[in-house]
Design a protein around this motif. Sequence first.
Motif, PDB file in Angstrom:
ATOM      1  N   VAL A   1       0.842  -1.198   0.000  1.00 36.27           N
ATOM      2  CA  VAL A   1       0.000   0.000   0.000  1.00 36.27           C
ATOM      3  C   VAL A   1       0.878   1.249   0.000  1.00 36.27           C
ATOM      4  O   VAL A   1       1.846   1.336   0.761  1.00 36.27           O
ATOM      5  N   SER A   2       0.520   2.211  -0.844  1.00 40.51           N
ATOM      6  CA  SER A   2       1.308   3.435  -0.973  1.00 40.51           C
ATOM      7  C   SER A   2       1.015   4.407   0.172  1.00 40.51           C
ATOM      8  O   SER A   2      -0.094   4.442   0.714  1.00 40.51           O
ATOM      9  N   VAL A   3       2.032   5.203   0.522  1.00 34.58           N
ATOM     10  CA  VAL A   3       1.913   6.242   1.548  1.00 34.58           C
ATOM     11  C   VAL A   3       2.217   7.588   0.908  1.00 34.58           C
ATOM     12  O   VAL A   3       3.213   7.733   0.185  1.00 34.58           O
ATOM     13  N   PHE A   4       1.366   8.563   1.163  1.00 37.08           N
ATOM     14  CA  PHE A   4       1.549   9.913   0.631  1.00 37.08           C
ATOM     15  C   PHE A   4       1.629  10.892   1.789  1.00 37.08           C
ATOM     16  O   PHE A   4       0.806  10.856   2.706  1.00 37.08           O
ATOM     17  N   THR A   5       2.634  11.767   1.774  1.00 41.93           N
ATOM     18  CA  THR A   5       2.786  12.809   2.789  1.00 41.93           C
ATOM     19  C   THR A   5       2.394  14.149   2.181  1.00 41.93           C
ATOM     20  O   THR A   5       3.034  14.614   1.240  1.00 41.93           O
ATOM     21  N   SER A   6       1.361  14.762   2.741  1.00 35.34           N
ATOM     22  CA  SER A   6       0.827  15.998   2.145  1.00 35.34           C
ATOM     23  C   SER A   6       1.593  17.236   2.575  1.00 35.34           C
ATOM     24  O   SER A   6       1.552  18.257   1.910  1.00 35.34           O
ATOM     25  N   ARG A   7       2.273  17.175   3.732  1.00 35.58           N
ATOM     26  CA  ARG A   7       2.965  18.341   4.297  1.00 35.58           C
ATOM     27  C   ARG A   7       1.986  19.511   4.449  1.00 35.58           C
ATOM     28  O   ARG A   7       2.198  20.606   3.944  1.00 35.58           O
TER      29      ARG A   7
END
Length: 253
Positions: free
Chosen positions: A101-107
Amino acid sequence: YLFYRLVGLKQIEKTEAAYTSLCGHLSKWRRSGDVAWDSFVDSTRWHIGHVTFDCLKDALESNVKTYRRNLWTKQSAYVEIWGEKDAISGILYREAETFGVSVFTSRGFASLSSLYSAANTFKQAVVNGKQVFIYYFGDHDPSGLAIDRATVASLRDDFGVEVNFTRAAVTPAQIRQYSLPTRPVKIGDTRAGGWRGGCVEVDTMPPAVLKRIVRECITRHIDQYQWKQAQLIEEAERETLRDFAANFKGTGV
Protein backbone atom coordinates in the motif's frame (compact mmCIF):
# COMPACT_ATOMS: atom_id res chain seq x y z
CA TYR A 1 9.61 13.24 15.68
CA LEU A 2 11.65 12.37 18.79
CA PHE A 3 10.84 15.77 20.29
CA TYR A 4 7.09 15.22 20.02
CA ARG A 5 7.37 11.67 21.35
CA LEU A 6 9.24 12.94 24.42
CA VAL A 7 6.62 15.63 24.84
CA GLY A 8 3.92 12.97 24.52
CA LEU A 9 5.67 10.90 27.20
CA LYS A 10 5.85 14.04 29.35
CA GLN A 11 9.64 13.81 29.56
CA ILE A 12 10.27 17.35 28.31
CA GLU A 13 8.27 20.54 27.89
CA LYS A 14 6.92 21.62 24.52
CA THR A 15 9.00 24.79 24.29
CA GLU A 16 11.48 26.22 21.82
CA ALA A 17 14.18 26.07 24.48
CA ALA A 18 13.56 22.36 25.12
CA TYR A 19 13.65 21.64 21.38
CA THR A 20 16.93 23.52 20.93
CA SER A 21 18.46 21.73 23.93
CA LEU A 22 17.40 18.32 22.58
CA CYS A 23 18.94 19.05 19.17
CA GLY A 24 22.20 20.02 20.85
CA HIS A 25 22.30 16.86 22.95
CA LEU A 26 21.48 14.66 19.95
CA SER A 27 24.33 16.17 17.94
CA LYS A 28 26.77 15.37 20.76
CA TRP A 29 25.38 11.85 21.28
CA ARG A 30 25.60 11.01 17.58
CA ARG A 31 29.16 12.31 17.28
CA SER A 32 30.18 10.35 20.38
CA GLY A 33 28.60 7.16 19.06
CA ASP A 34 25.98 6.92 21.82
CA VAL A 35 23.24 7.30 19.17
CA ALA A 36 23.78 5.70 15.75
CA TRP A 37 23.85 8.01 12.74
CA ASP A 38 21.23 5.93 10.95
CA SER A 39 18.78 6.23 13.86
CA PHE A 40 17.30 9.21 12.03
CA VAL A 41 16.46 9.81 8.37
CA ASP A 42 16.43 13.13 6.52
CA SER A 43 13.51 12.73 4.11
CA THR A 44 14.49 15.96 2.32
CA ARG A 45 17.65 14.30 0.94
CA TRP A 46 16.93 12.47 -2.31
CA HIS A 47 18.46 12.00 -5.72
CA ILE A 48 17.24 12.00 -9.30
CA GLY A 49 18.85 9.34 -11.46
CA HIS A 50 18.69 5.86 -12.91
CA VAL A 51 19.56 2.70 -11.01
CA THR A 52 22.46 1.04 -12.84
CA PHE A 53 24.06 -2.41 -12.66
CA ASP A 54 27.53 -3.78 -13.36
CA CYS A 55 26.11 -6.51 -15.60
CA LEU A 56 22.88 -8.20 -16.63
CA LYS A 57 23.32 -10.90 -13.99
CA ASP A 58 23.39 -8.23 -11.28
CA ALA A 59 20.15 -6.80 -12.68
CA LEU A 60 18.49 -10.21 -12.66
CA GLU A 61 19.54 -10.85 -9.05
CA SER A 62 18.20 -7.44 -8.07
CA ASN A 63 14.85 -8.29 -9.67
CA VAL A 64 14.69 -11.50 -7.65
CA LYS A 65 15.09 -9.50 -4.43
CA THR A 66 12.68 -6.69 -5.32
CA TYR A 67 9.96 -8.44 -7.33
CA ARG A 68 6.51 -7.98 -5.84
CA ARG A 69 3.23 -9.00 -7.42
CA ASN A 70 0.30 -6.61 -7.08
CA LEU A 71 -1.65 -8.53 -4.44
CA TRP A 72 -4.56 -6.08 -4.77
CA THR A 73 -5.45 -7.02 -8.35
CA LYS A 74 -8.41 -9.18 -7.33
CA GLN A 75 -9.36 -7.15 -4.26
CA SER A 76 -12.43 -4.91 -4.38
CA ALA A 77 -10.67 -1.94 -2.76
CA TYR A 78 -7.85 0.45 -3.61
CA VAL A 79 -6.24 1.74 -0.39
CA GLU A 80 -3.76 4.53 0.33
CA ILE A 81 -2.37 5.85 3.63
CA TRP A 82 -1.93 9.63 3.83
CA GLY A 83 -0.05 11.59 6.49
CA GLU A 84 0.20 15.28 7.22
CA LYS A 85 3.86 15.28 8.27
CA ASP A 86 7.23 13.91 7.17
CA ALA A 87 7.96 13.06 10.80
CA ILE A 88 5.60 10.06 10.78
CA SER A 89 5.93 9.04 7.12
CA GLY A 90 8.55 6.39 7.86
CA ILE A 91 6.39 4.78 10.55
CA LEU A 92 3.34 4.70 8.28
CA TYR A 93 5.39 3.36 5.37
CA ARG A 94 7.06 0.54 7.29
CA GLU A 95 3.65 -0.96 8.07
CA ALA A 96 1.85 -0.11 4.83
CA GLU A 97 4.57 -1.39 2.49
CA THR A 98 4.23 -4.93 3.86
CA PHE A 99 0.79 -4.93 2.23
CA GLY A 100 1.89 -3.17 -0.96
CA VAL A 101 0.00 0.00 0.00
CA SER A 102 1.31 3.44 -0.97
CA VAL A 103 1.91 6.24 1.55
CA PHE A 104 1.55 9.91 0.63
CA THR A 105 2.79 12.81 2.79
CA SER A 106 0.83 16.00 2.15
CA ARG A 107 2.97 18.34 4.30
CA GLY A 108 -0.14 20.25 5.32
CA PHE A 109 -2.63 21.08 2.61
CA ALA A 110 -1.81 18.98 -0.45
CA SER A 111 -0.95 20.88 -3.63
CA LEU A 112 -3.36 20.78 -6.55
CA SER A 113 -0.65 19.10 -8.62
CA SER A 114 -0.36 16.23 -6.12
CA LEU A 115 -4.15 15.92 -5.89
CA TYR A 116 -4.40 15.85 -9.68
CA SER A 117 -1.90 13.00 -9.81
CA ALA A 118 -3.75 11.16 -7.03
CA ALA A 119 -7.09 11.69 -8.78
CA ASN A 120 -5.79 10.07 -11.96
CA THR A 121 -4.67 7.03 -9.95
CA PHE A 122 -8.05 6.84 -8.21
CA LYS A 123 -9.98 7.14 -11.47
CA GLN A 124 -8.08 4.19 -12.90
CA ALA A 125 -8.87 2.19 -9.77
CA VAL A 126 -12.57 2.99 -10.23
CA VAL A 127 -12.37 1.92 -13.88
CA ASN A 128 -10.93 -1.37 -12.60
CA GLY A 129 -14.04 -1.82 -10.46
CA LYS A 130 -12.57 -0.79 -7.12
CA GLN A 131 -13.68 1.53 -4.33
CA VAL A 132 -11.05 4.04 -3.23
CA PHE A 133 -10.22 4.38 0.47
CA ILE A 134 -7.86 6.99 1.93
CA TYR A 135 -6.87 6.82 5.60
CA TYR A 136 -5.47 10.08 6.90
CA PHE A 137 -3.11 10.71 9.83
CA GLY A 138 -2.96 14.37 10.84
CA ASP A 139 -2.98 16.88 13.70
CA HIS A 140 -6.13 17.51 15.71
CA ASP A 141 -6.40 21.26 15.32
CA PRO A 142 -8.49 23.70 13.23
CA SER A 143 -6.22 23.63 10.17
CA GLY A 144 -5.54 19.92 10.49
CA LEU A 145 -9.25 19.09 10.39
CA ALA A 146 -9.75 21.52 7.50
CA ILE A 147 -7.29 19.45 5.45
CA ASP A 148 -9.75 16.53 5.52
CA ARG A 149 -12.61 18.63 4.11
CA ALA A 150 -10.45 20.46 1.57
CA THR A 151 -8.98 17.22 0.19
CA VAL A 152 -12.34 15.54 -0.35
CA ALA A 153 -13.82 18.69 -1.88
CA SER A 154 -10.91 19.20 -4.28
CA LEU A 155 -10.84 15.60 -5.46
CA ARG A 156 -14.59 15.80 -6.09
CA ASP A 157 -15.01 19.31 -7.45
CA ASP A 158 -11.71 19.90 -9.26
CA PHE A 159 -11.01 16.39 -10.52
CA GLY A 160 -14.36 14.60 -10.51
CA VAL A 161 -13.50 11.62 -8.33
CA GLU A 162 -15.31 10.42 -5.20
CA VAL A 163 -13.27 8.73 -2.48
CA ASN A 164 -13.89 7.29 0.97
CA PHE A 165 -11.74 9.58 3.11
CA THR A 166 -11.36 8.62 6.78
CA ARG A 167 -9.39 10.35 9.52
CA ALA A 168 -7.47 7.50 11.14
CA ALA A 169 -5.62 9.76 13.61
CA VAL A 170 -5.70 11.99 15.60
CA THR A 171 -9.29 11.66 16.85
CA PRO A 172 -10.92 12.90 20.09
CA ALA A 173 -11.32 9.28 21.24
CA GLN A 174 -7.58 8.66 20.77
CA ILE A 175 -6.72 11.81 22.70
CA ARG A 176 -8.65 10.45 25.67
CA GLN A 177 -7.52 6.83 25.28
CA TYR A 178 -3.79 7.59 25.11
CA SER A 179 -3.80 10.74 27.27
CA LEU A 180 -2.15 12.69 24.45
CA PRO A 181 -0.72 16.09 25.44
CA THR A 182 -2.62 19.12 24.19
CA ARG A 183 -1.44 22.57 23.22
CA PRO A 184 -3.32 25.83 22.76
CA VAL A 185 -4.56 26.67 19.29
CA LYS A 186 -1.86 28.44 17.26
CA ILE A 187 -1.98 32.20 17.34
CA GLY A 188 -2.93 33.50 13.92
CA ASP A 189 -4.78 30.35 12.82
CA THR A 190 -7.60 31.91 10.83
CA ARG A 191 -9.64 28.71 11.13
CA ALA A 192 -9.66 28.78 14.94
CA GLY A 193 -12.93 30.68 15.34
CA GLY A 194 -15.20 28.75 17.68
CA TRP A 195 -12.58 26.08 18.41
CA ARG A 196 -13.04 24.43 21.79
CA GLY A 197 -10.45 22.37 23.66
CA GLY A 198 -6.78 21.78 23.05
CA CYS A 199 -4.89 20.77 19.93
CA VAL A 200 -2.85 17.57 19.52
CA GLU A 201 0.07 16.82 17.22
CA VAL A 202 -0.04 13.49 15.42
CA ASP A 203 3.67 13.14 16.24
CA THR A 204 2.80 12.55 19.90
CA MET A 205 1.10 9.22 19.18
CA PRO A 206 3.18 6.12 20.03
CA PRO A 207 4.72 4.51 16.91
CA ALA A 208 3.29 1.10 17.82
CA VAL A 209 -0.20 2.59 17.93
CA LEU A 210 0.24 4.33 14.57
CA LYS A 211 1.43 1.06 12.99
CA ARG A 212 -1.46 -0.89 14.48
CA ILE A 213 -3.98 1.62 13.12
CA VAL A 214 -2.37 1.43 9.66
CA ARG A 215 -2.57 -2.36 9.74
CA GLU A 216 -6.22 -2.34 10.82
CA CYS A 217 -7.18 0.21 8.16
CA ILE A 218 -5.65 -1.94 5.43
CA THR A 219 -6.58 -5.46 6.51
CA ARG A 220 -10.29 -4.66 6.80
CA HIS A 221 -10.36 -4.46 2.98
CA ILE A 222 -8.51 -7.71 2.28
CA ASP A 223 -10.27 -10.82 1.02
CA GLN A 224 -8.00 -13.35 2.71
CA TYR A 225 -8.62 -16.19 0.24
CA GLN A 226 -7.74 -14.06 -2.79
CA TRP A 227 -4.78 -12.58 -0.92
CA LYS A 228 -3.27 -15.97 -0.09
CA GLN A 229 -3.77 -17.20 -3.64
CA ALA A 230 -1.94 -14.14 -4.97
CA GLN A 231 0.90 -14.71 -2.49
CA LEU A 232 1.34 -18.29 -3.72
CA ILE A 233 1.56 -17.05 -7.32
CA GLU A 234 4.04 -14.35 -6.26
CA GLU A 235 6.34 -16.89 -4.61
CA ALA A 236 6.19 -19.20 -7.64
CA GLU A 237 7.07 -16.30 -9.94
CA ARG A 238 9.92 -15.24 -7.66
CA GLU A 239 11.26 -18.81 -7.71
CA THR A 240 11.17 -18.77 -11.52
CA LEU A 241 13.17 -15.54 -11.51
CA ARG A 242 15.58 -17.01 -8.97
CA ASP A 243 16.22 -20.10 -11.13
CA PHE A 244 16.70 -17.99 -14.25
CA ALA A 245 19.16 -15.68 -12.50
CA ALA A 246 21.09 -18.65 -11.06
CA ASN A 247 21.44 -20.33 -14.44
CA PHE A 248 22.15 -17.18 -16.47
CA LYS A 249 25.61 -17.35 -18.04
CA GLY A 250 25.90 -13.80 -19.32
CA THR A 251 28.54 -12.50 -21.68
CA GLY A 252 31.48 -13.01 -19.32
CA VAL A 253 32.37 -9.31 -19.59
